[in-house]
Scaffold this motif. Structure first.
Motif, PDB file in Angstrom:
ATOM      1  N   PRO B 131       0.801  -1.230   0.000  1.00 28.46           N
ATOM      2  CA  PRO B 131       0.000   0.000   0.000  1.00 28.46           C
ATOM      3  C   PRO B 131       0.835   1.282   0.000  1.00 28.46           C
ATOM      4  O   PRO B 131       0.507   2.236  -0.710  1.00 28.46           O
ATOM      5  CB  PRO B 131      -0.829  -0.129   1.286  1.00 28.46           C
ATOM      6  CG  PRO B 131      -0.928  -1.586   1.548  1.00 28.46           C
ATOM      7  CD  PRO B 131       0.386  -2.150   1.080  1.00 28.46           C
ATOM      8  N   LEU B 226     -12.012  -6.768  -0.542  1.00 18.48           N
ATOM      9  CA  LEU B 226     -11.728  -7.271   0.809  1.00 18.48           C
ATOM     10  C   LEU B 226     -10.218  -7.383   1.036  1.00 18.48           C
ATOM     11  O   LEU B 226      -9.697  -6.971   2.080  1.00 18.48           O
ATOM     12  CB  LEU B 226     -12.412  -8.630   1.008  1.00 18.48           C
ATOM     13  CG  LEU B 226     -12.210  -9.265   2.378  1.00 18.48           C
ATOM     14  CD1 LEU B 226     -12.785  -8.403   3.488  1.00 18.48           C
ATOM     15  CD2 LEU B 226     -12.843 -10.660   2.424  1.00 18.48           C
ATOM     16  N   GLU B 230      -8.018  -5.457   3.840  1.00 22.61           N
ATOM     17  CA  GLU B 230      -7.160  -6.182   4.786  1.00 22.61           C
ATOM     18  C   GLU B 230      -5.731  -5.633   4.743  1.00 22.61           C
ATOM     19  O   GLU B 230      -5.079  -5.502   5.777  1.00 22.61           O
ATOM     20  CB  GLU B 230      -7.149  -7.675   4.458  1.00 22.61           C
ATOM     21  CG  GLU B 230      -8.445  -8.374   4.788  1.00 22.61           C
ATOM     22  CD  GLU B 230      -8.418  -9.858   4.425  1.00 22.61           C
ATOM     23  OE1 GLU B 230      -7.331 -10.474   4.426  1.00 22.61           O
ATOM     24  OE2 GLU B 230      -9.480 -10.406   4.129  1.00 22.61           O
ATOM     25  N   ALA B 231      -5.258  -5.299   3.545  1.00 27.69           N
ATOM     26  CA  ALA B 231      -3.888  -4.780   3.405  1.00 27.69           C
ATOM     27  C   ALA B 231      -3.751  -3.385   4.010  1.00 27.69           C
ATOM     28  O   ALA B 231      -2.667  -3.004   4.469  1.00 27.69           O
ATOM     29  CB  ALA B 231      -3.497  -4.757   1.925  1.00 27.69           C
ATOM     30  N   LEU B 232      -4.827  -2.637   4.014  1.00 27.34           N
ATOM     31  CA  LEU B 232      -4.776  -1.276   4.586  1.00 27.34           C
ATOM     32  C   LEU B 232      -4.822  -1.296   6.113  1.00 27.34           C
ATOM     33  O   LEU B 232      -4.354  -0.357   6.770  1.00 27.34           O
ATOM     34  CB  LEU B 232      -5.951  -0.438   4.056  1.00 27.34           C
ATOM     35  CG  LEU B 232      -5.896  -0.039   2.575  1.00 27.34           C
ATOM     36  CD1 LEU B 232      -7.244   0.538   2.134  1.00 27.34           C
ATOM     37  CD2 LEU B 232      -4.788   0.987   2.317  1.00 27.34           C
ATOM     38  N   MET B 233      -5.388  -2.356   6.677  1.00 27.08           N
ATOM     39  CA  MET B 233      -5.632  -2.388   8.120  1.00 27.08           C
ATOM     40  C   MET B 233      -4.389  -2.090   8.983  1.00 27.08           C
ATOM     41  O   MET B 233      -4.449  -1.211   9.854  1.00 27.08           O
ATOM     42  CB  MET B 233      -6.234  -3.738   8.537  1.00 27.08           C
ATOM     43  CG  MET B 233      -7.667  -3.935   8.078  1.00 27.08           C
ATOM     44  SD  MET B 233      -8.231  -5.644   8.251  1.00 27.08           S
ATOM     45  CE  MET B 233      -8.356  -5.809  10.012  1.00 27.08           C
ATOM     46  N   PRO B 234      -3.266  -2.793   8.784  1.00 26.01           N
ATOM     47  CA  PRO B 234      -2.128  -2.532   9.689  1.00 26.01           C
ATOM     48  C   PRO B 234      -1.589  -1.110   9.566  1.00 26.01           C
ATOM     49  O   PRO B 234      -1.090  -0.544  10.542  1.00 26.01           O
ATOM     50  CB  PRO B 234      -1.078  -3.564   9.253  1.00 26.01           C
ATOM     51  CG  PRO B 234      -1.487  -4.009   7.896  1.00 26.01           C
ATOM     52  CD  PRO B 234      -2.966  -3.862   7.812  1.00 26.01           C
ATOM     53  N   HIS B 235      -1.713  -0.546   8.393  1.00 30.68           N
ATOM     54  CA  HIS B 235      -1.192   0.818   8.192  1.00 30.68           C
ATOM     55  C   HIS B 235      -2.097   1.851   8.866  1.00 30.68           C
ATOM     56  O   HIS B 235      -1.615   2.799   9.502  1.00 30.68           O
ATOM     57  CB  HIS B 235      -1.063   1.100   6.689  1.00 30.68           C
ATOM     58  CG  HIS B 235      -0.080   0.200   6.024  1.00 30.68           C
ATOM     59  ND1 HIS B 235       1.286   0.383   6.110  1.00 30.68           N
ATOM     60  CD2 HIS B 235      -0.256  -0.927   5.289  1.00 30.68           C
ATOM     61  CE1 HIS B 235       1.898  -0.589   5.442  1.00 30.68           C
ATOM     62  NE2 HIS B 235       0.990  -1.393   4.929  1.00 30.68           N
ATOM     63  N   LEU B 236      -3.390   1.658   8.734  1.00 31.20           N
ATOM     64  CA  LEU B 236      -4.310   2.614   9.358  1.00 31.20           C
ATOM     65  C   LEU B 236      -4.230   2.518  10.878  1.00 31.20           C
ATOM     66  O   LEU B 236      -4.321   3.530  11.580  1.00 31.20           O
ATOM     67  CB  LEU B 236      -5.733   2.375   8.851  1.00 31.20           C
ATOM     68  CG  LEU B 236      -5.879   2.597   7.332  1.00 31.20           C
ATOM     69  CD1 LEU B 236      -7.253   2.170   6.850  1.00 31.20           C
ATOM     70  CD2 LEU B 236      -5.624   4.060   6.975  1.00 31.20           C
ATOM     71  N   PRO B 275     -15.945  -6.258   9.375  1.00 29.20           N
ATOM     72  CA  PRO B 275     -14.838  -7.173   9.703  1.00 29.20           C
ATOM     73  C   PRO B 275     -13.447  -6.560   9.508  1.00 29.20           C
ATOM     74  O   PRO B 275     -12.488  -7.027  10.109  1.00 29.20           O
ATOM     75  CB  PRO B 275     -15.034  -8.343   8.725  1.00 29.20           C
ATOM     76  CG  PRO B 275     -16.437  -8.260   8.287  1.00 29.20           C
ATOM     77  CD  PRO B 275     -16.820  -6.814   8.325  1.00 29.20           C
ATOM     78  N   THR B 276     -13.336  -5.547   8.671  1.00 22.16           N
ATOM     79  CA  THR B 276     -12.012  -4.933   8.484  1.00 22.16           C
ATOM     80  C   THR B 276     -11.844  -3.683   9.346  1.00 22.16           C
ATOM     81  O   THR B 276     -10.798  -3.041   9.313  1.00 22.16           O
ATOM     82  CB  THR B 276     -11.765  -4.568   6.995  1.00 22.16           C
ATOM     83  OG1 THR B 276     -12.812  -3.711   6.536  1.00 22.16           O
ATOM     84  CG2 THR B 276     -11.702  -5.815   6.134  1.00 22.16           C
ATOM     85  N   PRO B 279     -11.435  -5.240  14.152  1.00 21.23           N
ATOM     86  CA  PRO B 279     -10.162  -5.632  14.772  1.00 21.23           C
ATOM     87  C   PRO B 279      -9.242  -4.436  15.057  1.00 21.23           C
ATOM     88  O   PRO B 279      -8.453  -4.468  16.005  1.00 21.23           O
ATOM     89  CB  PRO B 279      -9.517  -6.557  13.736  1.00 21.23           C
ATOM     90  CG  PRO B 279     -10.621  -6.992  12.852  1.00 21.23           C
ATOM     91  CD  PRO B 279     -11.608  -5.870  12.821  1.00 21.23           C
ATOM     92  N   ILE B 280      -9.359  -3.390  14.258  1.00 16.51           N
ATOM     93  CA  ILE B 280      -8.501  -2.209  14.485  1.00 16.51           C
ATOM     94  C   ILE B 280      -8.950  -1.489  15.750  1.00 16.51           C
ATOM     95  O   ILE B 280      -8.123  -1.095  16.580  1.00 16.51           O
ATOM     96  CB  ILE B 280      -8.546  -1.252  13.274  1.00 16.51           C
ATOM     97  CG1 ILE B 280      -8.190  -1.988  11.982  1.00 16.51           C
ATOM     98  CG2 ILE B 280      -7.591  -0.080  13.498  1.00 16.51           C
ATOM     99  CD1 ILE B 280      -8.262  -1.134  10.730  1.00 16.51           C
TER     100      ILE B 280
END
Lengths: 58, 400
Positions: B131, B226, B230-236, B275-276, B279-280
């Motif tokens: 990303p 989706l 999911e790929a954006l989640m850790p960065h956000l 769901p995305t 978890p954040i």
């Protein structure tokens, strides 16, 4: 609902280019490698934050 | 200016009041935390162009309001988009007061038409693979008039965009520390939020595919959408935690745009948006931070999902939902803010404002866990008299 786990991607969040990649481009390091790594990652964090802040805030 | 003893005491009282209410408990009085944006300009004698394009004027207007109104917390600069910075980078998507729109209209985000979206439908895999690289290499050259695409000859403007953009961002962000200190020292006012968060889905909709493009993708390539979320989640998550309050008092601001029905349907909410996102929020709470759900629009149909979150992990800000119904549904678990209609504050009488505030105080704030605010960010159509009425009535009547 499907449970989704937060992934640990490469490059990791907070850097654009990982130290491990940069390390391969450098001559053999003398002295304190941790210092090189720390400063590299500190400056990477600025570049990382720049693009994500442009995306989120501006 | 060093803080006087009075302001220090005031600040500590207000901080305690604000934090207690956000933890869904009962403070001494109802905290007042208005999200005043271009309203500050109107009050302080500036126009929208001035506060959008010169952040020192925006900071000054925020301080003037905090000094004159008995507010517990404010955002250090709610006219957050400094158009001087967007111009330095060459961003295409803002309409700046005095350029594309009149001097006294607040800055506007202009979503490109579907065919000019900053990300193409066949680029989901590239986004998901890296990303950050995608944003630099693909997105920014399309979103900026000055940044050239990878492989093209570089230009003077391209180089200046990165240098000016980086330096300007540093200048802006480092100015927030002294501004927050000034609010504390000169006004005894708390900085209301720290850090920024948006849902993965909204990032795709707002800045990458555009809303129309994304809604088509939800039918044509939902699995790709989706994967990208999911790929954006850790960065956000990383960005949210990076800007969070180290003292863990004030929440991270979460600006909720188009993840609710009818922008998407319930199935898409259940299978993709939530769901995305969930978890954040859970991870942020595990790190000790609350999140302010700034629920723009109507989110009533999704409150059951939000109830899955840990108690007190969020503060729900009520925009167009019926705040009395929201309170019945989630008030036992989360604090609520807002709910005073902007239309009322802009165009109705102070008496009507007081009457609505009374109803909210009686029915929503009665056991604590409520923070007084308008439904949405307040721009320059909001009446100064009505804000005075909201503030003074809450101070008078909102005592536990």
């Amino acid at each position: 609902m499907k449970e989704i786990k937060i992934q640990q991607p490469t490059p990791k969040p907070g850097v654009c280019i990982e130290w491990e990649q940069k390390r391969k481009e450098l001559p053999p390091i003398q002295g304190d490698e941790e210092l090189f790594k720390r400063i590299w990652e500190n400056n990477e964090a600025l570049a990382y934050m720049y693009i994500w802040q442009v995306l989120l805030s501006f | 200016m060093p803080m006087t003893q009075d302001n220090e005491q005031l600040y500590q009282q207000r901080l305690k009041r604000y934090v207690t209410a956000m933890r869904n408990e009962k403070p001494d009085k109802i905290p007042i935390r208005p999200f005043v944006a271009e309203f500050t300009a109107k009050y302080a004698g500036y126009n929208c162009q001035q506060v959008a394009h010169d952040y020192t004027m925006a900071f000054e207007a925020a301080v003037q309001c905090a000094r004159d109104f008995d507010w517990d917390a404010v955002v250090a600069n709610m006219v957050y988009v400094w158009t001087g910075l967007s111009q330095a980078i060459g961003l295409k998507y803002y309409a700046t007061p005095g350029l594309e729109i009149p001097v006294d209209t607040g800055f506007q985000y202009r979503e490109p038409p579907e065919k000019n979206a900053f990300m193409k439908p066949n680029e989901y895999d590239a986004l998901a693979a890296d990303p950050t690289g995608f944003l630099y290499n693909v997105w920014l050259p399309r979103a900026s008039n000055d940044v050239v695409e990878i492989g093209s000859p570089s230009t003077y403007r391209n180089n200046l965009s990165f240098l000016k953009g980086g330096m300007a961002m540093l200048s802006y962000f480092t100015a927030f520390g002294p501004q927050i200190q000034r609010l504390q020292n000169e006004c005894g006012t708390v900085s209301a939020i720290a850090g920024i968060f948006k849902a993965p889905f909204d990032i795709l909709a707002d800045k990458l595919r555009g809303y129309i493009g994304l809604t088509m993708d939800l039918f044509e390539r939902p699995e790709k959408v989706l994967k990208a979320c999911e790929a954006l989640m850790p960065h956000l998550l990383h960005v949210a935690l990076s800007g969070a309050d180290p003292d863990k008092n004030v929440p991270i601001g979460f600006w909720m745009h188009r993840g609710c029905t009818p922008f998407i349907n319930q199935e898409q909410f259940d299978n993709l948006y939530w769901p995305t996102l969930k978890p954040i929020i859970q991870e942020i709470w595990r790190n000790g931070h609350q999140v302010l759900f700034y629920a723009e629009g109507k989110w009533m149909r999704h409150l059951d999902a939000f109830l899955e979150l840990p108690e007190r992990s969020i503060v729900f800000h009520c925009d167009h939902d019926d705040i009395f119904e929201v309170h019945k549904k989630i008030g036992h678990k989360f604090a609520i803010s807002g709910g005073i209609p902007n239309f009322l504050l802009a165009y109705e009488t102070p008496d009507k404002v007081r009457a609505f505030c009374k109803k909210v105080i009686d029915e929503v704030a009665c056991d604590g866990g409520y923070i007084m605010d308008a439904s949405a960010i307040m721009q320059n159509e909001i009446s100064i008299e009505n804000i005075k009425a909201m503030t003074e009535f809450t101070r008078e009547y909102g005592v536990y």
